[in-house]
Design a protein around this motif. Structure first.
Motif, PDB file in Angstrom:
ATOM      1  N   LEU A   1       1.037  -1.349  -1.235  1.00 53.77           N
ATOM      2  CA  LEU A   1      -0.264  -0.730  -1.498  1.00 53.77           C
ATOM      3  C   LEU A   1      -0.286   0.644  -0.831  1.00 53.77           C
ATOM      4  O   LEU A   1      -0.088   0.748   0.374  1.00 53.77           O
ATOM      5  CB  LEU A   1      -1.386  -1.610  -0.955  1.00 53.77           C
TER       6      LEU A   1
ATOM      7  N   ILE B   1      -5.856   4.012  -5.346  1.00 54.37           N
ATOM      8  CA  ILE B   1      -4.783   3.315  -4.647  1.00 54.37           C
ATOM      9  C   ILE B   1      -3.794   2.844  -5.702  1.00 54.37           C
ATOM     10  O   ILE B   1      -4.192   2.449  -6.798  1.00 54.37           O
ATOM     11  CB  ILE B   1      -5.340   2.111  -3.849  1.00 54.37           C
TER      12      ILE B   1
ATOM     13  N   TYR C   1      -5.208   1.641  -9.083  1.00 51.94           N
ATOM     14  CA  TYR C   1      -6.547   1.066  -8.947  1.00 51.94           C
ATOM     15  C   TYR C   1      -7.541   2.135  -8.509  1.00 51.94           C
ATOM     16  O   TYR C   1      -7.226   2.953  -7.626  1.00 51.94           O
ATOM     17  CB  TYR C   1      -6.564  -0.025  -7.880  1.00 51.94           C
TER      18      TYR C   1
ATOM     19  N   ALA D   1     -14.620   3.544   6.077  1.00 49.38           N
ATOM     20  CA  ALA D   1     -14.140   4.503   5.081  1.00 49.38           C
ATOM     21  C   ALA D   1     -12.881   4.030   4.384  1.00 49.38           C
ATOM     22  O   ALA D   1     -12.579   4.461   3.268  1.00 49.38           O
ATOM     23  CB  ALA D   1     -13.900   5.862   5.733  1.00 49.38           C
ATOM     24  N   THR D   2     -12.114   3.171   5.030  1.00 46.48           N
ATOM     25  CA  THR D   2     -10.922   2.630   4.386  1.00 46.48           C
ATOM     26  C   THR D   2     -11.001   1.110   4.277  1.00 46.48           C
ATOM     27  O   THR D   2      -9.982   0.424   4.247  1.00 46.48           O
ATOM     28  CB  THR D   2      -9.644   3.055   5.131  1.00 46.48           C
ATOM     29  N   LEU D   3     -12.209   0.585   4.230  1.00 44.35           N
ATOM     30  CA  LEU D   3     -12.434  -0.831   3.945  1.00 44.35           C
ATOM     31  C   LEU D   3     -12.816  -0.917   2.475  1.00 44.35           C
ATOM     32  O   LEU D   3     -13.874  -0.478   2.064  1.00 44.35           O
ATOM     33  CB  LEU D   3     -13.545  -1.391   4.827  1.00 44.35           C
ATOM     34  N   PHE D   4     -11.935  -1.497   1.692  1.00 44.70           N
ATOM     35  CA  PHE D   4     -12.036  -1.424   0.231  1.00 44.70           C
ATOM     36  C   PHE D   4     -12.713  -2.660  -0.320  1.00 44.70           C
ATOM     37  O   PHE D   4     -12.094  -3.723  -0.435  1.00 44.70           O
ATOM     38  CB  PHE D   4     -10.638  -1.228  -0.353  1.00 44.70           C
TER      39      PHE D   4
ATOM     40  N   TRP E   1      -2.477   4.236  -0.534  1.00 45.67           N
ATOM     41  CA  TRP E   1      -3.678   5.043  -0.773  1.00 45.67           C
ATOM     42  C   TRP E   1      -3.257   6.425  -1.254  1.00 45.67           C
ATOM     43  O   TRP E   1      -2.369   7.045  -0.653  1.00 45.67           O
ATOM     44  CB  TRP E   1      -4.489   5.145   0.506  1.00 45.67           C
TER      45      TRP E   1
ATOM     46  N   ASP F   1      -9.886  14.481  -0.557  1.00 47.88           N
ATOM     47  CA  ASP F   1      -8.631  14.655   0.164  1.00 47.88           C
ATOM     48  C   ASP F   1      -7.625  13.652  -0.364  1.00 47.88           C
ATOM     49  O   ASP F   1      -7.964  12.761  -1.143  1.00 47.88           O
ATOM     50  CB  ASP F   1      -8.799  14.590   1.677  1.00 47.88           C
ATOM     51  N   SER F   2      -6.372  13.815   0.061  1.00 43.23           N
ATOM     52  CA  SER F   2      -5.310  13.008  -0.528  1.00 43.23           C
ATOM     53  C   SER F   2      -4.232  12.702   0.492  1.00 43.23           C
ATOM     54  O   SER F   2      -4.157  13.306   1.566  1.00 43.23           O
ATOM     55  CB  SER F   2      -4.702  13.735  -1.726  1.00 43.23           C
ATOM     56  N   ALA F   3      -3.383  11.765   0.114  1.00 44.33           N
ATOM     57  CA  ALA F   3      -2.247  11.404   0.948  1.00 44.33           C
ATOM     58  C   ALA F   3      -1.217  12.525   0.955  1.00 44.33           C
ATOM     59  O   ALA F   3      -1.053  13.253  -0.036  1.00 44.33           O
ATOM     60  CB  ALA F   3      -1.613  10.118   0.433  1.00 44.33           C
ATOM     61  N   VAL F   4      -0.497  12.611   2.053  1.00 46.65           N
ATOM     62  CA  VAL F   4       0.539  13.633   2.173  1.00 46.65           C
ATOM     63  C   VAL F   4       1.604  13.454   1.085  1.00 46.65           C
ATOM     64  O   VAL F   4       2.120  14.433   0.543  1.00 46.65           O
ATOM     65  CB  VAL F   4       1.176  13.567   3.568  1.00 46.65           C
TER      66      VAL F   4
ATOM     67  N   ARG G   1      -9.175  10.417  -2.425  1.00 48.10           N
ATOM     68  CA  ARG G   1     -10.563  10.016  -2.518  1.00 48.10           C
ATOM     69  C   ARG G   1     -11.476  11.190  -2.798  1.00 48.10           C
ATOM     70  O   ARG G   1     -11.079  12.347  -2.580  1.00 48.10           O
ATOM     71  CB  ARG G   1     -10.993   9.345  -1.218  1.00 48.10           C
TER      72      ARG G   1
ATOM     73  N   GLN H   1      -0.036   0.451  -6.397  1.00 51.10           N
ATOM     74  CA  GLN H   1       0.752  -0.655  -5.861  1.00 51.10           C
ATOM     75  C   GLN H   1       2.045  -0.777  -6.651  1.00 51.10           C
ATOM     76  O   GLN H   1       2.021  -0.864  -7.879  1.00 51.10           O
ATOM     77  CB  GLN H   1      -0.040  -1.954  -5.937  1.00 51.10           C
TER      78      GLN H   1
ATOM     79  N   LYS I   1       0.222  15.101  -2.044  1.00 44.80           N
ATOM     80  CA  LYS I   1      -0.526  16.347  -1.905  1.00 44.80           C
ATOM     81  C   LYS I   1       0.125  17.452  -2.728  1.00 44.80           C
ATOM     82  O   LYS I   1       1.347  17.595  -2.740  1.00 44.80           O
ATOM     83  CB  LYS I   1      -0.594  16.755  -0.432  1.00 44.80           C
TER      84      LYS I   1
END
Lengths: 111, 124
Positions: free
Chosen positions: B47, B39, B98, B108-111, B49, B62-65, B52, B41, B68
């Motif tokens: 913030l 992640i 981070y 899955a997205t609770l950090f 993402w 996988d990754s954010a668009v 992962r 910032q 990508k």
């Protein structure tokens, strides 16, 4: 895409006072997958609350979360000097592309 | 108690590749019940993402668009760590990066655990 709006942007309070932070969603989640994080200057965010109202491990009980649907609240019952920080709400779930959103943050500063 | 220790350069030249590593203690990169994320910032993007990696009988990532095609996240099981590579860096990639652990399923997205952060500046 669900948007989380936090208010106020800045909260000026004195130690010992009660802090009430708001997080409003643009539409209902359908569940309470809402978390709160605390971030102090120069540090990473720290998980405080998950499931809208459950405290994470080691979090003092002066921190409490409430709400459901579209309106969520983080309350700090009596501010300690170490509580002055920025607080973020976050929607979480099983998919980072579909169920991950952070709010813009509320800064709690010393009055 | 899990601890994440980041390492890597704080200055990257434009068009070059950012490489960061996150060493894990108190957990396993190969755990079937957690996910390892990156992640970042910044004042302009908040913030964000990035991507992962996780193990569920085999490795997934996988990754954010938004990143990508530029991002690679790899586990290193012998060293119990994972890494981030982000290529074709521009000044817009300047941020604090981070490494972060999250759970499985609806967590899955609770950090719940974060590295100390690395301020990465893209500049010549």
């Amino acid at each position: 895409e669900i948007v989380l709006t936090q208010s106020p942007g800045t909260l000026s309070l004195s130690p010992g006072e009660r802090a009430t932070l708001s997080c409003r969603a643009s539409q209902s989640f359908g569940s309470s997958y809402l978390a709160w994080y605390q971030q102090k200057p120069g540090q990473a965010p720290r998980l405080l609350i998950y499931g809208a109202s459950s405290r994470a491990t080691g979090i003092p009980d002066r921190f409490s979360g409430s709400g459901s649907g579209t309106d969520f609240t983080l309350t700090i019952s009596r501010l300690e000097p170490e509580d002055f920080a920025v607080y973020y709400c976050q929607r979480y779930g099983n998919s980072p592309r579909e169920t991950l959103t952070f709010g813009g943050g509320t800064k709690v500063e010393i009055k | 108690q899990v601890q994440l220790q980041q390492s890597g350069p704080g200055l990257v030249e434009p068009s070059q590749t950012l490489s960061l590593t996150c060493a894990i203690s108190g957990d396993s990169v190969s755990s079937n019940s957690v996910i390892w994320n990156w992640i970042r910032q910044s004042p302009s993007r908040g913030l964000e993402w990035l991507g992962r990696t996780y193990y569920r009988s085999k490795w997934y990532s996988d990754s954010a668009v938004s990143v990508k095609g530029r991002i690679t996240i790899n586990p290193d099981t012998p060293k119990n760590q994972f890494s981030l590579q982000l290529n074709s860096m521009t000044p817009e990639d300047t941020a604090v990066y981070y490494c972060v652990r999250s759970g499985a399923g609806y967590s899955a997205t609770l950090f719940d655990s974060w590295g100390q952060g690395t301020l990465v500046t893209v500049s010549s």
